[in-house]
Write an enzyme that holds these catalytic residues in place. Structure first.
Site, PDB file in Angstrom:
ATOM      1  N   ASN A 139     -10.413  -3.243  -6.508  1.00  0.00           N
ATOM      2  CA  ASN A 139      -9.656  -2.262  -7.298  1.00  0.00           C
ATOM      3  C   ASN A 139     -10.258  -2.011  -8.688  1.00  0.00           C
ATOM      4  OD1 ASN A 139      -6.311  -3.167  -6.069  1.00  0.00           O
ATOM      5  ND2 ASN A 139      -7.773  -1.654  -5.298  1.00  0.00           N
ATOM      6  N   ASP A 164       0.837  -1.204   0.000  1.00  0.00           N
ATOM      7  CA  ASP A 164       0.000   0.000   0.000  1.00  0.00           C
ATOM      8  C   ASP A 164       0.871   1.253   0.000  1.00  0.00           C
ATOM      9  OD1 ASP A 164      -2.310   1.445  -0.009  1.00  0.00           O
ATOM     10  OD2 ASP A 164      -2.731   1.220   2.129  1.00  0.00           O
TER      11      ASP A 164
HETATM   12  C1  FPP Z   1      -1.996   0.092  -3.329  1.00  0.00           C
HETATM   13  O1  FPP Z   1      -1.494   1.405  -3.290  1.00  0.00           O
HETATM   14  C2  FPP Z   1      -1.398  -0.637  -4.431  1.00  0.00           C
HETATM   15  C3  FPP Z   1      -2.086  -1.195  -5.473  1.00  0.00           C
HETATM   16  C4  FPP Z   1      -3.545  -1.095  -5.584  1.00  0.00           C
HETATM   17  C5  FPP Z   1      -1.413  -1.861  -6.591  1.00  0.00           C
HETATM   18  C6  FPP Z   1      -0.182  -2.661  -6.267  1.00  0.00           C
HETATM   19  C7  FPP Z   1       0.620  -2.780  -7.508  1.00  0.00           C
HETATM   20  C8  FPP Z   1       1.959  -2.709  -7.583  1.00  0.00           C
HETATM   21  C9  FPP Z   1       2.834  -2.639  -6.415  1.00  0.00           C
HETATM   22  C10 FPP Z   1       2.666  -2.686  -8.890  1.00  0.00           C
HETATM   23  C11 FPP Z   1       2.337  -3.749  -9.860  1.00  0.00           C
HETATM   24  C12 FPP Z   1       2.727  -5.099  -9.459  1.00  0.00           C
HETATM   25  C13 FPP Z   1       3.232  -6.023 -10.285  1.00  0.00           C
HETATM   26  C14 FPP Z   1       3.303  -7.409  -9.806  1.00  0.00           C
HETATM   27  C15 FPP Z   1       3.777  -5.712 -11.623  1.00  0.00           C
HETATM   28  P1  FPP Z   1      -2.517   2.623  -3.424  1.00  0.00           P
HETATM   29  O2  FPP Z   1      -2.573   3.011  -4.847  1.00  0.00           O
HETATM   30  O3  FPP Z   1      -3.830   2.267  -2.831  1.00  0.00           O
HETATM   31  O4  FPP Z   1      -1.796   3.700  -2.582  1.00  0.00           O
HETATM   32  P2  FPP Z   1      -2.466   4.887  -1.737  1.00  0.00           P
HETATM   33  O5  FPP Z   1      -3.052   4.262  -0.498  1.00  0.00           O
HETATM   34  O6  FPP Z   1      -1.304   5.768  -1.439  1.00  0.00           O
HETATM   35  O7  FPP Z   1      -3.499   5.542  -2.607  1.00  0.00           O
END
Ligand code: FPP
Length: 258
Positions: A66, A18
């Site tokens: 998501n 996250d």
């Molecule tokens: C949450 O951060 C993260 C995600 C919804 C996506 C996770 C994806 C990756 C780490 C990259 C892709 C992975 C691969 C395997 C290629 P958020 O966007 O909710 O962060 P925030 O809480 O700051 O908004």
């Protein structure tokens, strides 16, 4: 940096990655920039886990919920996945890492599903570490799907309701193929499970860190492992019985601990 005893490693580490969006916004960049840097952190952490000898690493890359994010962010995440399923091939094969995936994979666009299936097939023979990507994954959804399968077997007369126990349900959960979670890490400062591996993480040790996912690297993983090794795992038992209880629990006999 925390010291890690490699003879007492968790067998299965799961991570809620996250903070990508906040990391990017703090730099005046679009959220998708944070996801791209988050993918770099995936590589660092995967390498570090493999080098240490952790047998299973499960990453929450895309939740069932998501899909409701803005379409351009969903598209960017799918594109990133597609790119990395090609660019990380050598990383996986050179390090003998088997790729696996859990979640409602049929909901992924065809191009992502095909690349995923190809890389899973091409790495199926490796046993250095199993890297599982949770994609379109939700823990409740996984349990609902498993229960529907069991209900169909009951309806068709091939399963007696009285024969259903923890193992019956567990056998239907793809997330349990690599065993229960020993250590669950969440970055980004929130302290919740967000529908991630509710069955497998039932007895997991939880490690929450304020670090945003793109900043999480090998050293952060060592810190989490070091903290894990300072915990006493009880599985619902009294301290003296804990060591004796670990082996059967690792094989999935959860009833012993209730
Ligand atoms: C949450 O951060 C993260 C995600 C919804 C996506 C996770 C994806 C990756 C780490 C990259 C892709 C992975 C691969 C395997 C290629 P958020 O966007 O909710 O962060 P925030 O809480 O700051 O908004």
């Amino acid at each position: 940096m925390g010291l890690v005893d490699v003879s007492r490693l968790p067998q299965h580490v799961a991570i809620i990655m996250d903070g990508n969006g906040r990391w990017a916004q703090a730099r005046g960049q679009p959220r998708t920039f944070g996801h791209a840097r988050g993918a770099d952190a995936v590589r660092d952490v995967m390498r570090a886990a493999r080098r240490l000898g952790i047998p299973a690493l499960t990453l929450y890359a895309f939740s069932e919920q998501n899909w409701d994010r803005p379409q351009d962010e969903v598209d960017a995440l799918v594109d990133l996945l597609c790119e990395h399923l090609v660019s990380e091939r050598d990383e996986l094969t050179d390090n003998e890492i088997r790729l696996s995936a859990i979640g409602r994979l049929h909901k992924l666009p065809t191009r992502a599903r095909e690349r995923l299936q190809k890389l899973m097939a091409d790495t199926a023979q490796y046993d250095g570490m199993t890297l599982t990507l949770a994609l379109s994954y939700g823990g409740r959804e996984e349990m609902v799907d498993a229960m529907r399968t069991l209900a169909e077997r009951v309806a068709s007369g091939t399963l007696e309701p009285t024969a259903i126990d923890s193992a019956t349900l567990e056998n239907e959960l793809a997330s349990m193929n690599v065993g229960p979670v020993d250590l669950l890490i969440r970055t980004g400062g929130e302290q919740r499970m967000s529908n991630f591996l509710p069955w497998g993480a039932a007895y997991a040790e939880l490690h929450f860190t304020d670090e945003l996912w793109p900043d999480f690297g090998a050293n952060s993983l060592y810190d989490a492992l070091s903290a894990y090794q300072n915990r006493e795992r009880r599985f619902g038992l009294v301290p003296d019985d804990c060591e004796a209880a670990k082996a059967p629990l690792a094989r999935g006999s959860l009833e012993r601990a209730l």
